[in-house]
Motif scaffolding. Sequence first.
Motif, PDB file in Angstrom:
ATOM      1  N   ALA A  51      -6.058   1.018  -2.826  1.00  0.00           N
ATOM      2  CA  ALA A  51      -5.253   0.692  -1.682  1.00  0.00           C
ATOM      3  C   ALA A  51      -6.047  -0.504  -1.169  1.00  0.00           C
ATOM      4  O   ALA A  51      -5.620  -1.469  -0.360  1.00  0.00           O
ATOM      5  N   ILE A 100       0.656  -1.258   0.000  1.00  0.00           N
ATOM      6  CA  ILE A 100      -0.140  -0.052   0.239  1.00  0.00           C
ATOM      7  C   ILE A 100       0.783   1.222   0.193  1.00  0.00           C
ATOM      8  O   ILE A 100       0.625   2.207  -0.592  1.00  0.00           O
ATOM      9  N   LEU A 102       1.028   4.267  -2.969  1.00  0.00           N
ATOM     10  CA  LEU A 102       0.455   5.583  -2.539  1.00  0.00           C
ATOM     11  C   LEU A 102       1.297   6.520  -2.530  1.00  0.00           C
ATOM     12  O   LEU A 102       1.053   7.847  -2.892  1.00  0.00           O
ATOM     13  N   THR A 109     -10.133  -0.282   4.706  1.00  0.00           N
ATOM     14  CA  THR A 109      -8.839   0.199   4.301  1.00  0.00           C
ATOM     15  C   THR A 109      -9.046   1.713   3.750  1.00  0.00           C
ATOM     16  O   THR A 109      -8.685   2.630   3.962  1.00  0.00           O
TER      17      THR A 109
END
Length: 293
Positions: free
Chosen positions: A248, A231, A235, A277
Amino acid sequence: MQVPAPFEYQRVGSVGEAVALLDRLGDTARLVAGGHSLIPMMKLRLANFEYLIDINDLHDELGYVRVEPGLIRIGAMTRHRELLESDELAAAFPVFRDAERVIADPVVRNRGTLGGSLCQADPSEDLSAVCTTLDASCVIQGRDGERVVSMEDFHRGPYETAVGDAEILTEVRFPVRPNGSSAYEKVERRAGDWAVVSAGAAVWLDGDGLIADARVGLAAVGPNTAGIPGIADALRGRRPTEELFGQAGDIAAEACSPVTDRRGSAEYKRHLARELTLRVLRRAVARIDGQEV
Ligand SMILES: Cc1cc2nc3c(=O)[nH]c(=O)nc-3n(C[C@H](O)[C@H](O)[C@H](O)COP(=O)(O)OP(=O)(O)OC[C@H]3O[C@@H](n4cnc5c(N)ncnc54)[C@H](O)[C@@H]3O)c2cc1C
């Protein structure tokens, strides 16, 4: 009524005394902090120890939240209630108060400790997910001094940690970075229950409003509370958007390994991992801008 097998009981007054006693008694002994995980397991005879070493008198030594420049230190004997009520902690890491609000009930929160939560290493433990989210490190004291272990290395598997038979977890350390915030969400079947799935997120933005770093920690979807490094990779350097949070979520759902049990099917838990999430990332980013969503 369920009762544990007979055991010898001793209270200790210092970390040194606890370590010396553990060293002498080996794996026949266990520390007891809040007792809210250990004692039920002993009553069910899932765990049996000849000696219990009560460390509640170490609360003066190990019960604290210390805010320093760039670092927060929390003593292992700090109780859930103290974590819930600390305004300094909530200001730096709102994820703690979010999580503590949904951990068990006031009776458990009055006694249960941060150290006991991490050392129990239950895959559904909320504070383990919080500590993973915040990239914490654990200070472990033994006869030969102390060592510092990352959360990734701390949990070795369900109910197994890096703490040796003659060691005690004394402190958990949290790096504080600028322009960040955090959030936690949990789905439970009843108020105060263990998580079906829960997720924590911490996000930091750079001066242009792009994601400098992001961390997500999940509970109850694998053998350990799990960080999802993929993740952060996906990101970093990107502008925070709903679409990105959804991506994500997909990574989280893909990376986790839930099992079907009485709390829900693996498929449902994977769905929750994705949705939670997305929500915690959204909420953490909104908080950096001073908003609540
Ligand atoms: C009804 C109920 C509901 C609950 N719901 C939740 C929930 O929703 N979410 C959640 O996350 N938790 C939940 N819990 C667990 C609760 O948070 C416990 O307090 C926590 O897991 C253990 O903390 P403790 O201090 O009671 O540890 P203890 O039970 O005293 O100890 C647990 C283990 O850690 C070891 N240990 C303790 N302290 C140390 C130390 N400093 N160094 C080395 N080893 C140590 C002990 O030897 C033992 O093996 C619940 C518990 C109950 C009884």
